[in-house]
Design a protein around this motif. Structure first.
Motif, mmCIF file in Angstrom:
data_model
loop_
_atom_site.group_PDB
_atom_site.id
_atom_site.type_symbol
_atom_site.label_atom_id
_atom_site.label_comp_id
_atom_site.label_asym_id
_atom_site.label_seq_id
_atom_site.Cartn_x
_atom_site.Cartn_y
_atom_site.Cartn_z
ATOM 1 N N LEU A 18 0.804 -1.128 0.133
ATOM 2 C CA LEU A 18 -0.146 0.035 0.271
ATOM 3 C C LEU A 18 0.735 1.259 0.203
ATOM 4 C CD1 LEU A 18 -0.876 1.214 3.394
ATOM 5 C CD2 LEU A 18 -0.306 -1.250 3.236
ATOM 6 N N ARG A 286 -3.983 4.343 -0.035
ATOM 7 C CA ARG A 286 -3.844 3.127 -0.580
ATOM 8 C C ARG A 286 -3.523 3.226 -2.039
ATOM 9 N NH1 ARG A 286 -6.145 -1.233 2.437
ATOM 10 N NH2 ARG A 286 -6.591 -2.041 0.389
ATOM 11 N N ARG A 314 -3.414 -2.840 -6.160
ATOM 12 C CA ARG A 314 -4.763 -2.706 -6.200
ATOM 13 C C ARG A 314 -5.427 -3.518 -4.988
ATOM 14 N NH1 ARG A 314 -1.504 -5.645 -10.077
ATOM 15 N NH2 ARG A 314 -2.506 -7.581 -10.567
ATOM 16 N N ASP A 315 -6.441 -2.909 -4.634
ATOM 17 C CA ASP A 315 -7.297 -3.782 -3.559
ATOM 18 C C ASP A 315 -7.505 -5.333 -3.836
ATOM 19 O OD1 ASP A 315 -7.284 -1.360 -1.756
ATOM 20 O OD2 ASP A 315 -9.444 -0.776 -2.787
ATOM 21 N N GLN A 324 -3.704 -5.488 -0.035
ATOM 22 C CA GLN A 324 -3.685 -4.975 -1.477
ATOM 23 C C GLN A 324 -2.632 -5.802 -2.287
ATOM 24 O OE1 GLN A 324 -3.885 -0.220 -2.158
ATOM 25 N NE2 GLN A 324 -2.276 -0.667 -0.697
ATOM 26 N N TYR A 371 -2.170 -4.265 4.835
ATOM 27 C CA TYR A 371 -2.213 -2.860 4.978
ATOM 28 C C TYR A 371 -1.502 -2.402 6.249
ATOM 29 C CZ TYR A 371 -3.470 2.060 5.406
ATOM 30 O OH TYR A 371 -3.713 3.419 5.440
#
Length: 386
Positions: A18, A286, A314-315, A324, A371
């Motif tokens: 992140l 993020r 990306r999430d 992520q 995260y």
């Protein structure tokens, strides 16, 4: 517990990342879970999870010497990458019955929802075991093969799913391999030094420190800059205190797959004074771009070289974690390796904002990493005061 794939050096790996919020300005597979769709990212992962669980490792010079003596060159060479080992769990923890002295055998066949060749290390044979119920699956890796050279360049690639780091700089010293024993089996992971008040802290994956709800790692040692000219170019440091978040210790929650380790001095010297450190940030923005580093040991890698991935974050598309994802082919053994944003290739310095943790079984090309929020920050603050 939600099943995921840790990337220790005996099975495939994981990664995620992140963005930053600095600590200490100026001055290192869990693979293969079956995804479950979710309406929103990070659903069910809003709890602070701020409690810290601690373990005292080497208690003094005698313990430190025992650990250093344990890791002979041959034992280091034979250590396995810890990967998606909870697939064969029959008791507490991720590793379950994975005990014994033999290596992992054939790679798992997940096509029919079963591990066709799951290792039973207690008897030295392979047996078929159904995958545990839950939203994710874990897999165990196969025997090592010769390393297939990846692209090397004097310039870092803006986007790469796995290339050998040939530029040098601080990251080639601050990132290192971790050697540990879990449930009687020797494993490898990756880790990085971080700037800290006591000059002793390294960050790695939680599953490289504690086997989820199971036991703590033993014989834990950090070898920075591994492979740059010799197996221990800067020496090695043993763990004296280990820290993980409560949600990792209680339920092996992948959103909290972070471990902080306070090292003993080596020859009277702190690790930070010998190899330097990277900055670390918490509660950052993020997304963005990141570089991930580690020592993948499952094929096509052999654990002898520092490898990096680079790309956009990306999430988690399934909303199953707060992690992520980063496009990355690194395998088991890279678990715990640092992900850095605001990375300067000329100096090899950056800001750690995540680390390699796991991969989903239906997407081996994306690594996920936790995260670093309030819980990780509390781990760090506790470790730097240890």
């Amino acid at each position: 517990m939600t099943l995921s794939t840790p990337l220790l050096a005996a099975a495939p790996l994981v990664a995620g990342l992140l963005g930053p919020a600095l600590i200490g300005a100026t001055p290192e597979q869990h693979l293969g879970r079956a995804p479950v769709a979710s309406a929103s990212p990070a659903a069910g992962h809003t709890a602070a999870g701020g409690d810290v669980v601690e373990h005292v490792a080497a208690r003094g010079p005698a313990d430190q010497r025992r650990v250093l003596d344990y890791w002979t060159t041959q034992r280091m060479a034979d250590a396995l990458p810890i990967g998606l080992l909870d697939v064969v769990t029959k008791g507490d923890g991720l590793l379950g019955g994975l005990t014994g002295e033999t290596g992992l055998g054939a790679a798992p066949d997940l096509s029919n929802g079963r591990l066709v060749a799951t290792p039973d290390l207690s008897s030295g044979t392979l047996s078929s075991v159904p995958l545990p119920a839950g939203p994710r699956e874990r897999t165990a890796g196969g025997a090592k093969q010769a390393d297939k050279p990846r692209h090397q360049s004097a310039r870092p690639l803006t986007t790469t799913s796995g290339s050998r780091w040939a530029i040098g700089g601080a990251v080639s010293r601050t990132t290192g391999r971790v050697f540990l024993t879990m449930s009687g089996v020797d494993f490898v992971c990756s880790a990085s030094t971080v700037r800290s008040a006591n000059r002793d802290v390294v960050v790695t994956a939680g599953h490289c420190v504690k086997d989820g709800t199971g036991g703590w790692a033993e014989n834990w040692t950090f070898v920075p800059g591994y492979g740059t000219g010799s197996p221990r170019p800067y020496g090695q440091w043993t763990a004296r205190r280990m820290f993980v978040a409560g949600p990792w210790s209680r339920t092996a929650d992948d959103s909290y797959d972070v471990g902080m380790v306070a090292l003993s001095t080596s020859g009277g010297r702190h690790v930070a004074d010998v190899v330097g450190t990277q900055q670390i940030a918490f509660n950052g923005t993020r997304g963005g771009h990141a570089f991930g580093f580690g020592y993948p040991a499952d094929p096509p890698y052999d654990g002898e070289h520092l490898v990096y991935c680079s790309g956009r974050l990306r999430d988690d598309p399934y909303g199953d974690t707060r992690d992520q994802g980063l496009g990355c082919d690194m395998t088991a053994g890279s678990s715990g390796g640092p992900w850095m944003s605001t990375f300067d290739a000329a100096t090899g310095k950056g800001t750690i904002t995540s680390l390699s943790s796991f991969k989903y079984s239906n997407d081996q090309r994306t690594m996920y990493g936790p995260y670093l929020g309030d819980s990780a920050k509390k781990l760090y603050l506790t470790a730097e005061r240890a």
